[in-house]
Design a protein around this motif. Structure first.
Motif, PDB file in Angstrom:
ATOM      1  N   LYS A 323      48.169  36.318  40.424  1.00 18.03           N
ATOM      2  CA  LYS A 323      47.081  37.156  40.936  1.00 18.03           C
ATOM      3  C   LYS A 323      47.341  38.626  40.590  1.00 18.03           C
ATOM      4  O   LYS A 323      48.432  39.004  40.165  1.00 18.03           O
ATOM      5  N   ASP A 341      40.216  32.153  46.709  1.00 18.18           N
ATOM      6  CA  ASP A 341      39.022  31.980  45.879  1.00 18.18           C
ATOM      7  C   ASP A 341      38.026  31.130  46.641  1.00 18.18           C
ATOM      8  O   ASP A 341      38.396  30.096  47.198  1.00 18.18           O
ATOM      9  N   GLU A 350      35.037  28.298  40.913  1.00 14.02           N
ATOM     10  CA  GLU A 350      35.134  29.662  41.470  1.00 14.02           C
ATOM     11  C   GLU A 350      33.836  30.466  41.449  1.00 14.02           C
ATOM     12  O   GLU A 350      33.198  30.612  40.411  1.00 14.02           O
ATOM     13  N   THR A 353      36.593  35.823  44.228  1.00 16.36           N
ATOM     14  CA  THR A 353      38.007  35.991  44.533  1.00 16.36           C
ATOM     15  C   THR A 353      38.101  37.138  45.514  1.00 16.36           C
ATOM     16  O   THR A 353      37.418  38.154  45.365  1.00 16.36           O
TER      17      THR A 353
HETATM   18 MN    MN Z   1      39.152  35.142  40.281  1.00 16.73          MN
END
Ligand code: MN
Ligand code: ATP
Length: 428
Positions: A323, A341, A350, A353
Motif C-alpha cells: 500500500k 478496499d 475494487e 481504496t
Molecule cells: Mn486501490
C-alpha cells in the motif's frame, strides 16, 4: 389525455406503415422523454402536403421542432405517442448518417464517439451517472462534509512515479493529478471534513476493461476519523446512492434494463461485510490460486473473491508493503496497515481504496524514504504532521468503477462520454 405539446429532438428511426409514417424521435424537450424515443405518428390528413412530404423523406438525425397531440398508446415506448399536426422547424441531416442502420465495431464507434453518445443507450448512462454523483454529493453534504476544489496541476506525486503524466510547465515539469488526497489532507486542517470530485489521471499501460487514463475520482478526508469511521462513511454513502437511484422509477427501470437482475441492489444492507486480507488469501488458496501472504490481489483474484459476495464488502488489514507510503501501520504489527478496499460483488472488484493515514512525522519520513521518494519534495505534506497533527482517514472512489458494476457493463469506457484509454490517442 389529449394534450397539445411542442416537441424538439432528432430523428432516430423512420418507418412507413400503410398510409402513416412513424418517426422515433430522440426527444430532449420536453425532458421527460430523454433517454427513450418518442413515437411520432405522421398522417397525411393532419398535415399540409408540404409538411407531410418533408417528414416522409426525413433523414436520420435531422433536427425537428413539431407540435402535436400526445395520446396514450401502450405499445409505444413510454406508453404515449405524438400525433403531429404542425411542423415548426426542420434542419435536415446529411445522409447517410455515419452510424446508420447496421451494427458497428468498437473501433468505428470510438472514432465516432461524438455521434455514438447520441444513442438512447448513452443518454441513459449519462443521466444515471449524473444522478450517481448527485446522490454521493448529497450524502456527504447532509453528513456535514464540505465540497472543496483541489488542483489538477500538481508538483508532488500522490500514487507513485510510474503512472504519472508529465506536463511541460514553463520549462519545468509538472504532473496531472493522480489523486487529490494529499491536498484534501491539507484542507482538513482548515475545514475538518472535506470531499472533492475531480478528474484523476493515471498513465496505466495495462489495457484492461477497468482502467481509464482519465477518470473521475470522488475523494473524502476527515479529521479525527479512524479506520472504522471512514469505512462507515463509505458504505453509508454507497448504500444511500443505490437506495435513492432505486426510489426513482425511471432510474430503476433503466438500471434493470442494463443489469437485468436488480435484487442485489435492492438487498444491500448495512454494515457491509468486512473480511481481512489474510482471510482472502486463505479463500483464494482454497480455490486453487497460487498466491501467498504479501502478494497483491490481481484482477483475477479480485474477480474470484468478489464472485463469492452478494453485496459490496471491504477487504481490510492489507500488508503495509503493498500500500502507499501514507497508510498507517497497525500498532500490533507494522507489517499490516489500516487500508481497506471496498469491493463490488458479482465479480467486479475494487471500487474504492481508503484508510487511516500515518500521522507521526518520523514514521512518515521513514516511509517516504523507503518508497525511494525525496522527503524534501513533500515538505508541505510533512508540515501537516508538524503543526497540529491529528488522526485522520479518507478514501477515493472511482465513479466509473462504480458505474461499471451498477450497470454491469463489460468495459469501463462506456461509463464516460469521451474515454481516454492507454492503447492510443483518441481521435475524439
Ligand atoms: Mn486501490
Ligand atoms: P487498481 O489496482 O484497480 O488499478 P488502484 O488501487 O491503483 O486501482 P487507487 O489508487 O486505490 O487505485 O484509486 C482509488 C480508486 O480510483 C480505485 O479504487 C478505483 O475505483 C479508481 N481508479 C483507480 N485507477 C483507475 C483507473 N485507471 N481507471 C478508473 N478508475 C480508477
Amino acid at each position: 389525455m389529449a394534450e397539445e405539446v411542442v416537441v424538439k429532438g432528432w430523428v432516430y428511426k423512420r418507418r412507413k406503415m400503410g398510409a402513416k409514417i412513424f418517426i422515433d424521435l430522440r426527444t430532449v424537450f420536453p425532458q421527460e422523454f430523454t433517454g427513450q424515443v418518442l413515437q411520432v405518428v405522421v398522417s397525411k390528413e393532419s398535415l399540409s402536403d408540404d409538411e407531410f412530404n418533408r417528414l416522409k423523406k426525413i433523414t436520420q438525425e435531422s433536427a425537428l421542432e413539431i407540435k402535436g397531440i400526445l395520446k396514450e398508446e401502450p405499445r409505444a415506448p413510454g406508453g404515449v405517442e405524438l400525433h403531429v399536426n404542425k411542423v415548426l422547424w426542420v434542419n435536415e441531416a446529411e445522409s447517410p448518417y455515419p452510424l446508420g442502420k447496421k451494427a458497428h465495431s468498437p473501433d468505428v464507434l470510438l472514432r465516432n464517439r461524438h455521434l455514438t453518445i447520441r444513442s438512447p443507450r448513452y443518454q441513459k448512462i449519462l443521466i444515471i451517472r449524473e444522478k450517481v454523483t448527485d446522490f454521493l454529493r448529497e450524502w456527504f453534504k447532509q453528513d456535514g462534509w464540505y465540497e472543496v476544489f483541489p488542483p489538477i496541476l500538481v508538483f508532488t506525486a500522490a500514487e507513485g512515479g510510474a503512472t504519472l503524466f508529465k506536463v511541460d510547465y514553463f520549462e519545468e515539469i509538472g504532473f496531472l493529478s493522480q489523486s487529490a488526497q494529499l491536498y484534501l489532507e491539507a484542507l482538513i486542517f482548515s475545514l475538518g471534513k472535506v470531499f472533492s470530485l475531480t478528474p484523476s489521471f493515471r498513465a496505466e499501460k495495462s489495457r484492461t476493461p477497468r482502467h481509464l487514463t482519465e477518470f473521475w475520482h470522488f475523494e473524502a478526508e476527515g479529521a479525527w476519523y479512524r479506520y472504522d469511521d471512514i469505512m462507515r462513511a463509505q458504505e453509508s454513502a454507497v448504500a444511500y446512492t443505490i437506495k435513492k437511484l432505486l426510489e426513482d422509477e425511471k432510474m430503476r427501470n433503466w438500471i434493470k434494463e442494463f443489469r437485468g437482475d436488480i435484487s442485489i441492489l435492492e438487498n444491500i444492507k448495512l454494515p457491509f461485510p468486512r473480511i481481512k486480507y489474510s482471510e482472502t488469501i486463505d479463500i483464494l488458496q482454497s480455490k486453487g490460486f497460487n498466491i501467498s501472504w504479501g502478494d497483491d490481489l490481481g484482477a483475477d483474484e479480485e474477480k474470484a473473491l468478489s464472485e463469492e459476495f452478494e453485496q459490496p464488502f471491504f477487504v481490510t488489514h492489507y500488508p503495509t508493503a503493498i500500500k502507499a507510503f501514507y497508510v498507517k501501520e497497525t500498532p500490533e504489527d507494522p507489517k499490516i496497515c489500516y487500508s481497506a478496499d471496498l469491493m463490488a460483488p458479482e465479480g467486479y472488484g475494487e471500487i474504492t481504496t481508503g484508510g487511516e493515514r500515518e500521522e507521526n512525522i518520523d514514521r512518515l519520513i521513514e516511509r517516504i524514504k523507503r518508497e525511494g521518494f525525496d522527503p524534501e519534495l513533500y515538505y508541505w505534506y510533512l508540515d501537516l504532521r508538524r503543526y497540529g497533527s491529528v488522526p485522520h482517514s479518507g478514501f477515493g472512489l472511482g465513479i466509473e468503477r462504480f458505474m461499471r458494476w451498477l450497470l454491469k457493463l463489460y468495459h469501463i469506457r462506456d461509463t464516460v462520454p469521451f474515454p481516454r484509454l492507454a492503447r492510443r490517442k483518441e481521435l475524439v
